[in-house]
Design an enzyme around this catalytic site. Structure first.
Site, mmCIF file in Angstrom:
data_model
loop_
_atom_site.group_PDB
_atom_site.id
_atom_site.type_symbol
_atom_site.label_atom_id
_atom_site.label_comp_id
_atom_site.label_asym_id
_atom_site.label_seq_id
_atom_site.Cartn_x
_atom_site.Cartn_y
_atom_site.Cartn_z
ATOM 1 C CG HIS A 205 -1.667 1.132 1.358
ATOM 2 N ND1 HIS A 205 -3.139 1.026 1.275
ATOM 3 C CD2 HIS A 205 -1.496 2.415 1.827
ATOM 4 C CE1 HIS A 205 -3.658 2.092 1.569
ATOM 5 N NE2 HIS A 205 -2.894 2.911 1.837
ATOM 6 C CB CYS A 238 -3.306 9.319 5.969
ATOM 7 S SG CYS A 238 -3.699 8.961 7.499
HETATM 8 P P1 HMG Z 1 -11.870 7.383 20.598
HETATM 9 O O1 HMG Z 1 -12.144 9.065 20.798
HETATM 10 O O2 HMG Z 1 -10.757 6.917 21.361
HETATM 11 O O3 HMG Z 1 -13.132 6.600 20.812
HETATM 12 O O4 HMG Z 1 -11.519 7.293 18.961
HETATM 13 P P2 HMG Z 1 -13.971 6.644 22.003
HETATM 14 O O5 HMG Z 1 -14.186 4.759 22.162
HETATM 15 O O6 HMG Z 1 -13.396 6.816 23.302
HETATM 16 O O7 HMG Z 1 -15.243 6.895 21.756
HETATM 17 C C1 HMG Z 1 -15.419 8.510 21.575
HETATM 18 C C2 HMG Z 1 -16.408 8.807 20.682
HETATM 19 O O8 HMG Z 1 -16.329 8.589 19.322
HETATM 20 C C3 HMG Z 1 -17.940 8.552 21.037
HETATM 21 O O9 HMG Z 1 -18.930 9.332 20.748
HETATM 22 C C4 HMG Z 1 -18.106 7.128 20.344
HETATM 23 O O10 HMG Z 1 -19.378 6.745 20.093
HETATM 24 C C5 HMG Z 1 -17.461 7.493 18.998
HETATM 25 P P3 HMG Z 1 -19.298 10.576 21.458
HETATM 26 O O11 HMG Z 1 -20.076 9.638 22.799
HETATM 27 O O12 HMG Z 1 -18.164 11.335 21.939
HETATM 28 O O13 HMG Z 1 -20.125 11.429 20.857
HETATM 29 N N1 HMG Z 1 -17.021 6.501 18.143
HETATM 30 C C6 HMG Z 1 -17.445 6.104 16.977
HETATM 31 N N2 HMG Z 1 -18.079 6.667 16.040
HETATM 32 C C7 HMG Z 1 -18.191 6.047 14.860
HETATM 33 N N3 HMG Z 1 -17.661 5.067 14.563
HETATM 34 C C8 HMG Z 1 -16.881 4.356 15.509
HETATM 35 C C9 HMG Z 1 -16.688 4.957 16.575
HETATM 36 N N4 HMG Z 1 -15.779 4.743 17.697
HETATM 37 C C10 HMG Z 1 -16.100 5.692 18.597
HETATM 38 N N5 HMG Z 1 -16.142 3.249 14.779
HETATM 39 C C11 HMG Z 1 -11.421 5.926 16.962
HETATM 40 C C12 HMG Z 1 -11.049 6.102 18.377
HETATM 41 C C13 HMG Z 1 -10.929 5.199 16.464
HETATM 42 C C14 HMG Z 1 -12.987 6.125 16.761
HETATM 43 C C15 HMG Z 1 -10.969 7.480 16.330
HETATM 44 O O14 HMG Z 1 -9.676 7.774 16.860
HETATM 45 C C16 HMG Z 1 -11.123 7.525 14.877
HETATM 46 O O15 HMG Z 1 -12.242 7.699 14.348
HETATM 47 N N6 HMG Z 1 -10.125 7.761 14.053
HETATM 48 C C17 HMG Z 1 -10.040 7.992 12.672
HETATM 49 C C18 HMG Z 1 -9.115 7.111 12.128
HETATM 50 C C19 HMG Z 1 -8.997 7.179 10.679
HETATM 51 O O16 HMG Z 1 -10.134 6.957 9.978
HETATM 52 N N7 HMG Z 1 -7.941 7.398 10.118
HETATM 53 C C20 HMG Z 1 -7.649 7.333 8.589
HETATM 54 C C21 HMG Z 1 -7.712 6.041 7.931
HETATM 55 S S1 HMG Z 1 -6.383 4.981 8.276
HETATM 56 C C22 HMG Z 1 -5.492 5.270 6.930
HETATM 57 O O17 HMG Z 1 -5.757 6.042 6.228
HETATM 58 C C23 HMG Z 1 -4.109 4.816 6.730
HETATM 59 C C24 HMG Z 1 -4.196 3.575 5.686
HETATM 60 O O18 HMG Z 1 -4.507 4.165 4.345
HETATM 61 C C25 HMG Z 1 -2.923 2.629 5.482
HETATM 62 C C26 HMG Z 1 -1.700 3.530 5.224
HETATM 63 O O19 HMG Z 1 -1.969 4.368 4.239
HETATM 64 O O20 HMG Z 1 -0.876 3.504 6.006
HETATM 65 C C27 HMG Z 1 -5.288 2.399 6.133
HETATM 66 MG MG MG Z 2 -3.401 4.862 2.984
#
Ligand code: HMG
Ligand code: MG
Length: 297
Positions: A205, A238
Site C-alpha cells: 500500500h 491520510c
Molecule cells: P476515541 O475517541 O478513542 O473513541 O476514538 P471512544 O471509543 O473513546 O469514543 C469516543 C466517541 O467516538 C464516542 O462518541 C463514540 O461513540 C465515537 P461521543 O460519545 O463522543 O459522541 N466512536 C465512533 N463513532 C463512529 N464509529 C466508530 C466509533 N468509535 C467510537 N467506529 C476512533 C477512536 C478509532 C473511533 C477514532 O480515533 C477515529 O475514528 N479515528 C479515525 C481514524 C481514521 O479513519 N484514520 C484514517 C484511516 S487510516 C489510513 O488512512 C491509513 C491506511 O490508508 C494505510 C496507510 O496508508 O498506512 C489504512
Molecule cells: Mg493509506
C-alpha cells in the site's frame, strides 16, 4: 505463463477521506460502481470511524447501503473497533479492515490508542467477523517511515503484522503512509516479513508523496508480492499524516503491469474515464501520469 496481480482500489476511502469539500453520496456511489465495472475486484467503500475524526467518511453507511454490488467484487470498509464493526455489518459489508501501525505515535494520532490497545480493540472485531463469515483485512501503517518518529525498521513492523495475521486477518496490507520508502527498503521489509508470514498474505500500500510508489511496487513484485492497493487518479492522503499525498494512481499501476506481461483484469480506458470524471468533480487535474498523457492535450 501470464501472472496475475490483484489490485485493491482504495480511492473511494483512502482517496476521499482527506477531501475538505463535501462529496455527496451519489458521487461516491457512482465512483465505487464504476471502479467495479472497470474490473476492480476489490473496491474499498468507506470507513466506519468517528465522524468527528474523519467527517468525509460519515456517510459510509448510506454509501454502502446504496451501491449495487457486482458479482465477484468485494467492498471492504475500515472498522477500528467493535462500534465500527456493528455499523459495517448493518450496512452489509462483506469484508472489513482493521488498521494498526508500526509506530506508537502514529497509532495515538490516528486511532487514539497505543499499538497494544489497538490489538485489544481488534480482537472483538475479528471474533465477531469470524462468527458472521465476514473477511478481515489488516493494515499496518508507517511500515517504511512515520511522520512523527521518522525511520521505522522492519523489526518494528514484524510483530504487528504477525499478530494481525495470527489473529485471523487473511491479508496484511503494508502501508507506506507518507510515501517515504524506497525500493531497497521495500525489498528488505518484504524479505524480513516473509520469513514469518506467507508472502501470499502480504499486500503493498504505497503512497506516492516522494514519487517512489511504482518503483516500490516493482521491488515488492521481485520479492513475491502479488496484491497492491491503488487509488484512481492518485486521490488521497491520510488526515493524520501531514503532507502525505495519495496512493499510487491506479491507472499508472495498470499501465505498468499490463505492459510488462501481468494481468490485472482492469480496463485501462475505463479507469482513465473515471479518473477524468472524478477529477472534474473535485475541480483538479488528474493525479495520474498515464491519464495526463492520454487525455489532456
Ligand atoms: P476515541 O475517541 O478513542 O473513541 O476514538 P471512544 O471509543 O473513546 O469514543 C469516543 C466517541 O467516538 C464516542 O462518541 C463514540 O461513540 C465515537 P461521543 O460519545 O463522543 O459522541 N466512536 C465512533 N463513532 C463512529 N464509529 C466508530 C466509533 N468509535 C467510537 N467506529 C476512533 C477512536 C478509532 C473511533 C477514532 O480515533 C477515529 O475514528 N479515528 C479515525 C481514524 C481514521 O479513519 N484514520 C484514517 C484511516 S487510516 C489510513 O488512512 C491509513 C491506511 O490508508 C494505510 C496507510 O496508508 O498506512 C489504512
Ligand atoms: Mg493509506
Amino acid at each position: 505463463m501470464t501472472q496475475t496481480i490483484s489490485l485493491v482500489e482504495v480511492g473511494p476511502r483512502d482517496g476521499l477521506q482527506n477531501e475538505k469539500q463535501t462529496i455527496d453520496v451519489a458521487t461516491k456511489v457512482e465512483l465505487i460502481e464504476r471502479l467495479a465495472a472497470a474490473g476492480m475486484k476489490s473496491v474499498e467503500g468507506g470507513a466506519f470511524v468517528s465522524p468527528k475524526w474523519v467527517p468525509q467518511m460519515a456517510a459510509s453507511d448510506e454509501v454502502m447501503n446504496t451501491i449495487k454490488r457486482a458479482p465477484g467484487v468485494s467492498y471492504p470498509v475500515l472498522t477500528p473497533n467493535r462500534q465500527g464493526y456493528e455499523g459495517a455489518r448493518a450496512a452489509k459489508a462483506d469484508t472489513v479492515a482493521v488498521f494498526g501501525a508500526a509506530s506508537e505515535t502514529f497509532s495515538q494520532k490516528n486511532i487514539n490508542c497505543s499499538i497494544e490497545e489497538s490489538i485489544e480493540r481488534f480482537k472483538p472485531v475479528i471474533k465477531a467477523a469470524k462468527a458472521d463469515g465476514v473477511r478481515v483485512r489488516g493494515y499496518v501503517s508507517c511500515v517504511l517511515g512515520c511522520p512523527y518518529e521518522g525511520a521505522i525498521a522492519p523489526a518494528q513492523v514484524l510483530p504487528v503484522a504477525r499478530t494481525l495475521y495470527e489473529m485471523g486477518c487473511y491479508e496484511i496490507s503494508l502501508g507506506d503512509t507518507i510515501g517515504v520508502g524506497t525500493p531497497r527498503q521495500t525489498k528488505a521489509l518484504v524479505r524480513a516479513l516473509a520469513q514469518e508470514i506467507p508472502v501470499a498474505a502480504l499486500a503493498g500500500h504505497f503512497h506516492d508523496t516522494y514519487g517512489q510508489a511504482l518503483s516500490n511496487i516493482w521491488a515488492g513484485i521481485d520479492e513475491g508480492l502479488r496484491v497492491f492497493d491503488c487509488s484512481v487518479s492518485g486521490l488521497g492522503g491520510c488526515p493524520y499524516a501531514k503532507g502525505a499525498s495519495g496512493n499510487v494512481a491506479s491507472e499508472d499501476v495498470v499501465y505498468s503491469l499490463e505492459r510488462s506481461g501481468f494481468e490485472t483484469g482492469v480496463d485501462l480506458d475505463a479507469l482513465i474515464d473515471i479518473s477524468v470524471w472524478i477529477s472534474e468533480r473535485l475541480g483538479r487535474k488528474p493525479g495520474s501520469r498515464v491519464t495526463l498523457a492520454q487525455r489532456t492535450h
